[in-house]
Design an enzyme around this catalytic site. Structure first.
Site, short mmCIF file in Angstrom:
data_model
loop_
_atom_site.label_atom_id
_atom_site.label_comp_id
_atom_site.label_asym_id
_atom_site.label_seq_id
_atom_site.Cartn_x
_atom_site.Cartn_y
_atom_site.Cartn_z
N ASP A 1 -9.35 0.62 -93.12
CA ASP A 1 -9.99 -0.70 -93.04
C ASP A 1 -11.00 -0.81 -91.88
O ASP A 1 -11.78 -1.76 -91.83
CB ASP A 1 -8.93 -1.80 -92.88
CG ASP A 1 -8.14 -2.00 -94.17
OD1 ASP A 1 -8.62 -1.58 -95.24
OD2 ASP A 1 -7.03 -2.57 -94.09
N SER B 1 -2.08 3.16 -101.26
CA SER B 1 -0.68 3.23 -100.83
C SER B 1 0.07 1.95 -101.22
O SER B 1 1.29 1.89 -101.12
CB SER B 1 -0.63 3.37 -99.31
OG SER B 1 -1.11 2.18 -98.69
N GLN B 2 -0.69 0.93 -101.61
CA GLN B 2 -0.06 -0.37 -101.86
C GLN B 2 0.91 -0.33 -103.05
O GLN B 2 1.86 -1.10 -103.11
CB GLN B 2 -1.14 -1.43 -102.11
CG GLN B 2 -1.99 -1.68 -100.87
CD GLN B 2 -3.18 -2.59 -101.13
OE1 GLN B 2 -3.34 -3.12 -102.22
NE2 GLN B 2 -4.02 -2.77 -100.12
N ARG C 1 -15.27 -6.81 -94.63
CA ARG C 1 -15.52 -5.67 -93.72
C ARG C 1 -16.99 -5.23 -93.78
O ARG C 1 -17.54 -4.77 -92.80
CB ARG C 1 -14.60 -4.51 -94.03
CG ARG C 1 -13.13 -4.93 -94.16
CD ARG C 1 -12.25 -4.40 -93.07
NE ARG C 1 -10.87 -4.77 -93.33
CZ ARG C 1 -10.13 -5.55 -92.53
NH1 ARG C 1 -10.61 -6.03 -91.41
NH2 ARG C 1 -8.89 -5.84 -92.84
O1 S3P Z 1 -0.56 -1.94 -97.29
C1 S3P Z 1 -1.43 -2.63 -96.77
O2 S3P Z 1 -1.19 -3.69 -96.13
C2 S3P Z 1 -2.83 -2.19 -96.91
C3 S3P Z 1 -3.12 -0.92 -97.33
C4 S3P Z 1 -4.50 -0.39 -97.39
O3 S3P Z 1 -4.87 -0.26 -98.74
P1 S3P Z 1 -4.84 1.16 -99.54
O4 S3P Z 1 -3.47 1.68 -99.51
O5 S3P Z 1 -5.28 0.76 -100.91
O6 S3P Z 1 -5.81 2.06 -98.83
C5 S3P Z 1 -5.49 -1.30 -96.69
O7 S3P Z 1 -6.80 -0.98 -97.06
C6 S3P Z 1 -5.24 -2.76 -96.97
O8 S3P Z 1 -6.13 -3.57 -96.25
C7 S3P Z 1 -3.86 -3.19 -96.56
C1 PEP Z 2 -8.88 -3.49 -98.21
C2 PEP Z 2 -8.46 -4.58 -97.60
O1 PEP Z 2 -7.53 -5.44 -98.07
P1 PEP Z 2 -6.72 -5.51 -99.44
O2 PEP Z 2 -6.60 -4.15 -100.01
O3 PEP Z 2 -5.41 -6.08 -99.04
O4 PEP Z 2 -7.49 -6.45 -100.32
C3 PEP Z 2 -8.95 -4.95 -96.24
O5 PEP Z 2 -8.38 -5.88 -95.64
O6 PEP Z 2 -9.90 -4.34 -95.76
#
Ligand code: S3P
Ligand code: PEP
Length: 449
Positions: A327, A181-182, A402
């Protein structure tokens, strides 16, 4: 701004079988909100106050990024943890700039999005074995369509990445949400600053939706107007908007809390009771996590922003869609290793693309310790062992905070303890995790060797 870097933390921890005490540890501050509020502040013309930002390698990486975008950061009160951020209104650097994003995926992606407005930026990582292998292709494709010249490494657009954004424009763009989703969150932070605004179509589905809703919530708090549909697959962000300076208060971090909750849930001693506060009720990740512990039979209760969990309950197998608490999955898996019967966590394919391969690496290390897990392409099957595991081996955290938390929980329920290597990577989100576990009564010895 902090001293939690891997170099200053022990690289090996020995976790011996332990009984946990009644404890009320302080929960670290939320990573999700620290990153988003600090970034919104860095983009606002004027000064914002951030109360209780997270102290971790990921937040340090974001603070470096905020400075690279032209913002000034200083402590109003370091003891009380109040950070002042003076933003510039938009990313600004007259010349080329390099940003080291550490091992922080969300920071990397958010800065790739905003860095695309600079004349020239290079995003690098000092974790080539972890973040250096994670894909950014989907985001680079979207930025290229918006006129940015992007040079990533290899076909997946890995770091280091150099971008030249002189010709960036808004309009309409498509982005895939299948792996992370990032990429979408990065475009949403960028969109109000584009002279034409931005219309975004998300294709191939969307992972980690609660975190996109967190992005929307923070943008709206910062005064940004966004139109979107309920499925989160279509967004319209009008042009000519400005981030507003604000005061932001960071709540507690649910994924960190999940690790302590899982340790107590897996404990066979009814005298072990954990009380955690500053955990905002109504938080989507928090509510889903709470329901997951209830589902596995844990004795868990909530009073306002406080959650209490008592050990000693016989946990039982359960089945959940793991994506909404992505997470938290490694530690939920660790607790499920000590439940009666089989558990299944599905819709977690995106775990392959985190700091480690959180399906294959997690299962391999826990199986080494004596647990029984089956990794699948998009699921994890856990055959619980309520009697505990053998242990007596060395397991590795695969550069992943994690995984380290999950392995420590397994060590507590082993007969011969576990030696966990790569422990310095705990600094990414929860530098004091092992000390906290020790304060809760766990027999955790740390060494640098
Ligand atoms: O938008 C964010 O702050 C995050 C989105 C998640 O990633 P994904 O969208 O790749 O699952 C999560 O795992 C990550 O720790 C933080
Ligand atoms: C997946 C993680 O972080 P990021 O994607 O921001 O590296 C997390 O914090 O578990």
């Amino acid at each position: 701004m902090s001293d939690s870097s891997p170099a200053s933390l022990p690289s090996t921890v020995m976790v011996a079988p332990s009984t946990l005490h009644p404890a009320r540890p302080e929960v670290p501050s939320s990573k999700y909100y620290t990153l988003r509020y600090a970034l919104a502040a860095a983009l606002a013309p004027g000064e914002s106050r951030i109360v209780l930002p997270a102290q971790s390698d990921d937040s340090e990486a974001l603070f470096r990024g905020c400075r690279a975008l032209g913002a000034q950061l200083r402590w109003e009160d370091e003891q009380e943890r109040v950070l002042l951020i003076r933003g510039t209104g938009r990313p600004y650097q007259p010349g080329p700039v390099t940003i080291n994003v550490g091992n922080a995926g969300a920071v990397a992606r958010l800065l790739i999005g905003l860095g695309a407005m600079l004349p020239e930026v290079t995003i690098v990582t000092d974790h080539p074995q972890s973040l250096g292998k994670r894909p950014n292709r989907e985001l680079l494709e979207a930025l290229t369509a918006l006129g940015v010249c992007c040079e990533g490494s290899g076909p997946e657009g890995c770091l280091p990445i150099t971008m030249r954004g002189g010709a960036i424009h808004g309009g309409r763009v498509t982005v895939s949400g299948a792996r992370s989703s990032q990429f979408l969150s990065a475009l949403l932070f960028l969109s109000p600053l584009l002279p034409e605004g931005l219309e975004i179509d998300v294709v191939d589905g969307l992972k980690s939706q609660p975190l996109v809703r967190t992005t929307i919530e923070v943008l709206q708090e910062a005064g940004i107007q966004i139109e979107y549909d309920a499925s989160l697959l279509h967004f319209l962000v009008p042009a000519g908007q400005h981030y507003q300076p604000r005061e932001y208060h960071i709540p507690g971090d649910y994924p960190s809390a999940a690790a302590l909750l899982a340790a107590y849930a897996a404990s066979s001693d009814p005298a072990s009771q954990l009380t955690l506060s500053r955990l905002r009720p109504g938080d989507e990740v928090g509510e889903y996590l709470f329901a997951t512990f209830e589902r596995m039979g844990a004795d868990i209760q909530r009073y306002g922003d406080t959650i209490m969990l008592r050990g000693g309950r016989r946990l039982h197998g359960f089945e959940i869609d793991g994506d909404p608490i992505t997470d938290c999955i490694p530690v939920v898996v660790a607790a499920a290793c000590f439940a009666e019967g089989e558990s299944r966590i599905y819709n977690v394919e995106s775990l392959h693309y985190k700091e480690s391969d959180r399906i294959n690496d997690l299962c391999a290390e826990l199986n080494k310790a004596g647990c029984r897990l089956e990794p699948q392409r998009d699921a994890i099957i856990i055959h619980g062992r309520p009697e505990g595991i053998e242990g007596g081996v060395s397991v590795d955290g695969h550069n992943d905070h994690r995984l380290l938390m999950a392995l420590a929980i397994a060590g507590l329920r082993s007969q011969r303890g576990l030696t966990v290597t790569g422990a310095e990577h705990i600094a990414k989100s929860y530098p004091h995790f092992f000390e906290e576990l020790r304060r809760c009564g766990a027999d955790v010895q740390q060494s640098r060797g």
